[in-house]
Design a protein around this motif. Structure first.
Motif, short mmCIF file in Angstrom:
data_model
loop_
_atom_site.label_atom_id
_atom_site.label_comp_id
_atom_site.label_asym_id
_atom_site.label_seq_id
_atom_site.Cartn_x
_atom_site.Cartn_y
_atom_site.Cartn_z
N VAL A 147 0.78 -1.12 0.06
CA VAL A 147 0.01 -0.11 0.10
C VAL A 147 0.89 1.37 -0.13
O VAL A 147 1.77 1.25 0.92
N PRO A 148 0.70 2.12 -1.01
CA PRO A 148 1.40 3.40 -0.83
C PRO A 148 1.13 4.10 0.28
O PRO A 148 0.28 4.19 1.01
N THR A 149 2.36 4.83 0.84
CA THR A 149 2.28 6.02 1.86
C THR A 149 0.92 6.84 1.67
O THR A 149 0.43 7.31 0.59
N PHE A 150 0.40 6.90 2.84
CA PHE A 150 -1.09 7.92 2.86
C PHE A 150 -2.18 6.97 2.14
O PHE A 150 -3.35 7.58 2.31
N GLY A 151 -2.08 5.91 1.64
CA GLY A 151 -3.11 5.24 0.89
C GLY A 151 -3.91 4.27 1.65
O GLY A 151 -3.41 3.67 2.72
N ALA A 152 -4.90 3.51 0.99
CA ALA A 152 -5.63 2.32 1.76
C ALA A 152 -5.76 1.15 0.96
O ALA A 152 -6.38 0.02 1.15
N GLU A 153 -5.27 1.03 -0.30
CA GLU A 153 -5.22 0.00 -1.28
C GLU A 153 -3.99 -0.56 -1.76
O GLU A 153 -3.32 0.51 -2.15
N PRO A 154 -3.59 -1.74 -2.01
CA PRO A 154 -2.34 -2.03 -2.51
C PRO A 154 -2.00 -1.99 -3.97
O PRO A 154 -3.00 -1.79 -4.62
N MET A 155 -0.80 -1.44 -4.11
CA MET A 155 -0.69 -0.91 -5.61
C MET A 155 0.62 -1.66 -6.36
O MET A 155 0.96 -1.18 -7.38
N GLU A 218 -9.15 -9.79 5.19
CA GLU A 218 -9.54 -8.66 4.53
C GLU A 218 -8.64 -8.40 2.95
O GLU A 218 -9.02 -7.85 2.02
N GLY A 219 -7.58 -9.70 2.97
CA GLY A 219 -6.67 -9.16 1.70
C GLY A 219 -5.39 -8.53 2.45
O GLY A 219 -5.64 -7.66 2.83
N ILE A 220 -4.37 -9.23 2.05
CA ILE A 220 -3.21 -8.62 2.86
C ILE A 220 -2.66 -7.33 2.10
O ILE A 220 -2.48 -7.01 1.07
N ARG A 221 -2.52 -6.13 3.05
CA ARG A 221 -2.07 -4.85 2.65
C ARG A 221 -0.86 -4.77 3.44
O ARG A 221 -0.91 -4.35 4.65
N LEU A 222 0.35 -4.83 2.79
CA LEU A 222 1.66 -4.67 3.51
C LEU A 222 1.88 -2.95 3.28
O LEU A 222 1.63 -2.61 2.37
N THR A 223 2.70 -2.89 4.59
CA THR A 223 3.24 -1.49 4.38
C THR A 223 4.67 -1.50 3.63
O THR A 223 5.12 -2.29 3.55
N PRO A 224 5.12 -0.41 2.95
CA PRO A 224 6.39 -0.40 2.41
C PRO A 224 7.22 0.00 3.62
O PRO A 224 7.01 0.03 4.57
N ILE A 225 8.72 -0.74 3.26
CA ILE A 225 9.67 -0.51 4.32
C ILE A 225 9.60 0.93 4.97
O ILE A 225 9.75 1.57 4.20
N GLY A 226 9.56 0.87 6.30
CA GLY A 226 9.56 2.09 7.12
C GLY A 226 8.15 1.97 7.85
O GLY A 226 8.21 2.43 8.98
N GLY A 227 7.13 1.38 7.14
CA GLY A 227 5.82 1.02 8.35
C GLY A 227 4.79 2.21 8.04
O GLY A 227 3.72 1.98 7.90
N ASN A 228 5.35 3.40 8.30
CA ASN A 228 4.45 4.45 8.28
C ASN A 228 5.18 5.75 8.29
O ASN A 228 6.31 5.61 7.93
N ARG A 229 4.45 6.97 7.63
CA ARG A 229 5.18 8.21 7.19
C ARG A 229 6.23 8.60 8.21
O ARG A 229 7.27 8.82 7.81
N THR A 230 5.89 8.66 9.40
CA THR A 230 6.75 8.97 10.51
C THR A 230 8.33 8.15 10.48
O THR A 230 9.38 8.91 10.71
N LEU A 231 8.15 7.14 10.08
CA LEU A 231 9.23 6.37 10.30
C LEU A 231 9.90 5.82 8.66
O LEU A 231 10.53 4.92 8.53
N GLY A 232 9.19 6.79 7.87
CA GLY A 232 10.03 6.57 6.67
C GLY A 232 9.55 5.61 5.27
O GLY A 232 10.12 5.43 4.45
N HIS A 234 7.64 6.34 2.93
CA HIS A 234 7.72 6.91 1.71
C HIS A 234 8.74 6.56 0.89
O HIS A 234 8.76 6.46 -0.34
N LYS A 235 9.81 6.16 1.72
CA LYS A 235 11.31 5.77 1.02
C LYS A 235 10.93 4.18 0.67
O LYS A 235 11.38 3.93 -0.67
N GLY A 236 10.14 3.41 1.18
CA GLY A 236 9.98 2.16 0.77
C GLY A 236 8.89 2.19 -0.34
O GLY A 236 9.22 1.28 -1.33
N TYR A 237 8.01 2.91 -0.22
CA TYR A 237 7.04 3.18 -1.25
C TYR A 237 7.76 3.70 -2.43
O TYR A 237 7.48 2.91 -3.62
#
Lengths: 355, 355
Positions: A147-155, A218-232, A234-237
């Motif tokens: 799932v891209p940072t700030f998003g709710a659907e896997p891309m 629900e269908g697996i929605r993985l975070t990009p490396i960093g996990g959330n915006r505060t922990l980066g 957007h870099k994994g994304y």
């Protein structure tokens, strides 16, 4: 837990691939790339993938008698069409072509389109390192999990990056998904009925999901490396984007999320792309200097004071090298359910059951 | 907060660089690379860097009249010696050489050794994207901030990765450190007397440090992207290794942590290395297809349902493009302390004070 000799496991893999109609030559190459992962302890990307390939075979997604063609060839570039076969053979040919060109030009890139799953990304970068070069390997994936940072659907798929390079006393070997964790870790948490750490997976609203059973439902929605915006994250994304850019936009694969919307619905088969890069260190350094300096860095890293005395600092490739020593001596451990499923797959395609 | 016209800021930058003894030609190029960051809102990597360069100038680390030489040149490879000048000029020449070679060969790589800080990594990848190519840019750093997974001591600079590529309606522009956050964020937290989130910084024992003042006192130990092993910091660590491998081992820079131990203590100047790669999409796709498909992905990403309706999903480069529109119209905002320091630097080196 069965311990299986690597050679026997290879023979079983070849037998199943042959049962699906693959030529002996292609089956040998494919089995070698899967064995790469099994002997190195990358259990998700070895023979366990035959379960996934069996699903795709049942859906008629895989052409087991592909005619792999060269679409473009220059002194430094190779573009192959995989003809919708499994990715291991065209990827091996593409990496081999890049290695051969790198011997002459010092730098080469290859891409494959109309491909499928190619196993572990590191199975190809390592071929370059074994030839004395820096190798890089990237692939897109047929489905979307990240799932891209700030998003709710896997891309994006787990869009891996692998880099390997030769030291004097061993290789640098990095093979990583651009998601925080692999899908397999979510399944493992569910199997053990354990909550997941916050930061691995999101729910349908894009909020942290720690319940592995719910994540699977629900269908697996993985975070990009960093996990959330505060922990980066957007870099994994950003890195997941980069891999897609190389494998779909550049190689000519299809970007999975827009595929249906863009009118390619008629062909149900995936079109996965791969990208490979090879660099000859001898183009930049005197013979042996690169390998010496790489070892120097890896030694320095292994000697860093650890935060926990019981867990020394490792370098990319250490875990895999340790697993390989153990597994080549003791055999490859296969969980009973996996052995049973491999036996069923063999039986179903008329292959001998060797395990 | 002063709003300064981009052209005036460029002139002040040139004047200071000239005051340090740099040639007009080199000062123009260096100022252009710093302006790249200022107009895009990357405040840590624009004129604010002149404060760092002034420190390095005072230590006699920077040769302001370097003789940049070509150490090696092939149809696809360029290796430059930066002669211990600032990194912007040799990096611009290296990227330009790679772009020129890519026009003919479709693929090219350049490296620079004996260099210094080169500003924002994205200032170079973007040159390639503006020429219609995929550009990549990597650099090592003179000091160490990133702590390897399981370790307690820093072993890498923030080792950035930048990738840029042309779409039909704008560029893909990724420029990221391989640390979870930049050093600047720690300083900002201290300035505002705010605790830092767990996962940004470690203390001397390799445990999470949330006190920004303590972090600054102890020496900043940044986590690699991922923050900790559970959340994938071994991936950020692996990427930091990869950048070091390209910029120190391959380009011929010095790996900072082993430098003293390896008897290079006599020369106090850093030897930073940079690595650049350029790929022509037209080698793999029909004209326009890459750019079309890239826009297609970027549009799809911007349309992903957000987890918070107030914050739409962005793609790499959106923030910078928005800042550029605003700053070219309204001027570049400079905090008063920065303006004062720039005035002092200008005065000290006999340059006109233009701000």
């Amino acid at each position: 837990m069965l311990r299986v000799n690597a050679e026997l496991l290879r023979e079983q893999t070849v037998a199943i691939l042959r049962g699906w109609g693959m030529s002996a030559e292609h089956a040998d190459i494919t089995a070698a790339r899967l064995a790469h992962a099994d002997v190195r302890g990358i259990d998700s990307h070895g023979v366990a993938l035959l379960l996934l390939y069996a699903e795709h075979q049942a859906k008629d997604w895989i052409n087991f008698t592909p005619e792999i063609t060269v679409l473009r060839q220059t002194p430094v570039i190779t573009l192959l069409d995989g003809d919708h076969g499994l990715g291991h053979v065209p990827s091996t040919l593409a990496m081999q072509a890049a290695i051969d060109k790198c011997r002459i030009s010092g730098l080469a890139a290859s891409a494959v389109r109309h491909s499928n799953h190619y196993g572990a990304a590191g199975a190809y970068s390592l071929l370059a390192a074994e030839a004395g070069f820096i190798g890089m390997s990237f692939t897109s994936v047929w489905n979307s999990n990240i799932v891209p940072t700030f998003g709710a659907e896997p891309m994006f798929g787990t869009n891996p990056i692998s880099v390997a390079a030769p030291g004097r006393n061993g290789v640098f070997y990095l093979d990583m998904a651009t998601s925080t964790v692999a899908v397999g870790k979510v399944k493992l948490a569910a199997m053990h009925d354990k909550p997941m750490p916050e930061g691995w997976v999101l729910n349908a609203a894009g909020q942290p999901q720690t319940d592995a059973h719910a994540a699977l439902r629900e269908g697996i929605r993985l975070t990009p490396i960093g996990g959330n915006r505060t922990l980066g994250s957007h870099k994994g994304y950003g890195l997941a984007c980069m891999v897609e850019l190389l494998c779909s936009m550049l190689a000519g694969g299809w970007y999975a999320p827009t595929r249906a919307a863009r009118g390619r619905r008629e062909d149900p088969r995936p079109n996965i792309g791969h990208f490979f890069l090879v660099i000859d260190p001898a183009q930049f350094r005197a013979p042996g200097e690169f390998e010496h300096d790489l070892d120097d860095m890896l030694s320095a890293l292994r000697q860093v004071p650890p935060s926990d005395a019981a867990q020394p600092v490792l370098v990319p490739g250490d875990t895999e090298a340790a697993a390989m020593r153990e597994r080549l001596a003791e055999g490859i451990p296969l969980p009973d359910p996996l052995v049973q499923q491999l036996r069923q797959i063999a039986t179903r395609c008329g292959a001998p059951v060797l395990l």
